[in-house]
Write a protein that holds these residues in place. Structure first.
Motif, PDB file in Angstrom:
ATOM      1  N   MET A   1      36.533  43.180  24.408  1.00 59.86           N
ATOM      2  CA  MET A   1      35.673  42.413  25.256  1.00 59.86           C
ATOM      3  C   MET A   1      36.461  42.029  26.524  1.00 59.86           C
ATOM      4  SD  MET A   1      33.664  38.926  24.169  1.00 59.86           S
ATOM      5  CE  MET A   1      32.138  39.459  23.471  1.00 59.86           C
ATOM      6  N   THR A   2      35.878  42.300  27.665  1.00 63.52           N
ATOM      7  CA  THR A   2      36.549  41.990  28.928  1.00 63.52           C
ATOM      8  C   THR A   2      36.395  40.507  29.246  1.00 63.52           C
ATOM      9  OG1 THR A   2      34.616  42.391  30.311  1.00 63.52           O
ATOM     10  CG2 THR A   2      36.020  44.301  29.821  1.00 63.52           C
ATOM     11  N   ILE A   3      37.142  40.055  30.227  1.00 64.09           N
ATOM     12  CA  ILE A   3      37.073  38.649  30.630  1.00 64.09           C
ATOM     13  C   ILE A   3      35.666  38.318  31.145  1.00 64.09           C
ATOM     14  CG2 ILE A   3      37.931  36.985  32.321  1.00 64.09           C
ATOM     15  CD1 ILE A   3      40.683  38.199  31.973  1.00 64.09           C
ATOM     16  N   LYS A   6      33.401  37.815  28.263  1.00 61.82           N
ATOM     17  CA  LYS A   6      33.663  36.540  27.591  1.00 61.82           C
ATOM     18  C   LYS A   6      33.072  35.376  28.389  1.00 61.82           C
ATOM     19  CE  LYS A   6      37.843  38.069  25.235  1.00 61.82           C
ATOM     20  NZ  LYS A   6      39.309  37.935  25.132  1.00 61.82           N
ATOM     21  N   VAL A   7      33.193  35.423  29.707  1.00 64.35           N
ATOM     22  CA  VAL A   7      32.633  34.368  30.553  1.00 64.35           C
ATOM     23  C   VAL A   7      31.112  34.387  30.469  1.00 64.35           C
ATOM     24  CG1 VAL A   7      32.401  33.555  32.937  1.00 64.35           C
ATOM     25  CG2 VAL A   7      34.626  34.290  32.107  1.00 64.35           C
ATOM     26  N   ALA A   8      30.520  35.571  30.439  1.00 58.91           N
ATOM     27  CA  ALA A   8      29.058  35.672  30.304  1.00 58.91           C
ATOM     28  C   ALA A   8      28.608  35.092  28.964  1.00 58.91           C
ATOM     29  CB  ALA A   8      28.613  37.129  30.435  1.00 58.91           C
ATOM     30  N   TYR A   9      29.374  35.349  27.908  1.00 55.74           N
ATOM     31  CA  TYR A   9      29.065  34.772  26.591  1.00 55.74           C
ATOM     32  C   TYR A   9      29.126  33.247  26.648  1.00 55.74           C
ATOM     33  CZ  TYR A   9      29.683  33.386  21.719  1.00 55.74           C
ATOM     34  OH  TYR A   9      29.556  32.758  20.495  1.00 55.74           O
ATOM     35  N   GLY A  41      37.211  36.035  36.659  1.00 54.70           N
ATOM     36  CA  GLY A  41      36.959  37.290  35.937  1.00 54.70           C
ATOM     37  C   GLY A  41      36.700  38.454  36.883  1.00 54.70           C
ATOM     38  N   MET A  42      35.890  38.211  37.926  1.00 54.66           N
ATOM     39  CA  MET A  42      35.608  39.277  38.894  1.00 54.66           C
ATOM     40  C   MET A  42      36.869  39.664  39.672  1.00 54.66           C
ATOM     41  SD  MET A  42      31.750  38.490  40.315  1.00 54.66           S
ATOM     42  CE  MET A  42      32.073  36.824  40.837  1.00 54.66           C
ATOM     43  N   SER A  43      37.679  38.658  40.017  1.00 58.51           N
ATOM     44  CA  SER A  43      38.926  38.949  40.737  1.00 58.51           C
ATOM     45  C   SER A  43      39.868  39.789  39.882  1.00 58.51           C
ATOM     46  CB  SER A  43      39.632  37.649  41.143  1.00 58.51           C
ATOM     47  OG  SER A  43      38.883  36.937  42.086  1.00 58.51           O
ATOM     48  N   ILE A  44      39.963  39.457  38.620  1.00 58.52           N
ATOM     49  CA  ILE A  44      40.835  40.218  37.711  1.00 58.52           C
ATOM     50  C   ILE A  44      40.334  41.654  37.574  1.00 58.52           C
ATOM     51  CG2 ILE A  44      41.587  40.431  35.305  1.00 58.52           C
ATOM     52  CD1 ILE A  44      41.854  37.358  35.269  1.00 58.52           C
ATOM     53  N   GLU A  45      39.025  41.827  37.437  1.00 64.70           N
ATOM     54  CA  GLU A  45      38.477  43.180  37.338  1.00 64.70           C
ATOM     55  C   GLU A  45      38.753  43.986  38.609  1.00 64.70           C
ATOM     56  OE1 GLU A  45      34.363  43.026  36.241  1.00 64.70           O
ATOM     57  OE2 GLU A  45      34.813  42.453  34.177  1.00 64.70           O
TER      58      GLU A  45
END
Length: 151
Positions: A1-3, A6-9, A41-45
């Motif tokens: 599961m990506t960051i 996880k944030v969306a969850y 999360g978007m920055s990391i992606e």
């Protein structure tokens, strides 16, 4: 599961708990924290995607450099096979010190002087060019550009 997943969850979990994000101080705090986590999360992606792209570009550059090295060093290898004092394009010559057996690289001026001092053992020695010429010694001068007399 990506960051991001996880944030969306976490965001869905907060919405499922019916947290009041407008009136409740805790709800506002949780909402802001979830928003910050989404941005992180978007920055990391984005960083991960850029890292993969840079890795691919580095691989391509490495392959190109390997091709260049092969061309450059293969040409040098061909030049080493043609060791001849008659080559007018050479500005430097290799000589072995008779005392310490060190290979010395000298220029044409030192070659013409006929005497060399070895930088390793500090011994001076004279050069004997008579055996080094690849030309036939039928004539007084061979015409190869070596600038020496044949015996």
């Amino acid at each position: 599961m990506t960051i991001s997943e996880k944030v969306a969850y976490l965001k869905g979990l907060a919405e499922g708990l019916n947290i009041d994000t407008e009136k409740s101080k805790e709800g506002k705090l949780i909402s802001v924290m979830i928003g910050i986590l989404e941005e992180i999360g978007m920055s990391i992606e984005d960083l991960e995607e850029n890292t993969v792209a840079l890795g691919e570009e580095i691989d391509a550059i490495s392959d190109d450099l390997s091709d260049v090295e092969k061309v450059v060093f293969d040409e040098d290898d061909e030049d080493e096979d043609d060791e001849c004092c008659c080559d007018e394009d050479d500005d430097f010559f290799e000589v072995e010190c008779p005392n310490c057996k060190e290979t010395l690289v000298i220029d044409e001026d030192v070659l013409e002087s006929g005497v060399i001092q070895c930088p390793s053992c500090k011994e001076k020695f004279a050069l004997d060019l008579s055996d080094d010429c690849c030309c036939e010694d039928d004539e007084d001068e061979c015409g190869c550009g070596c600038h020496h007399d044949h015996e």
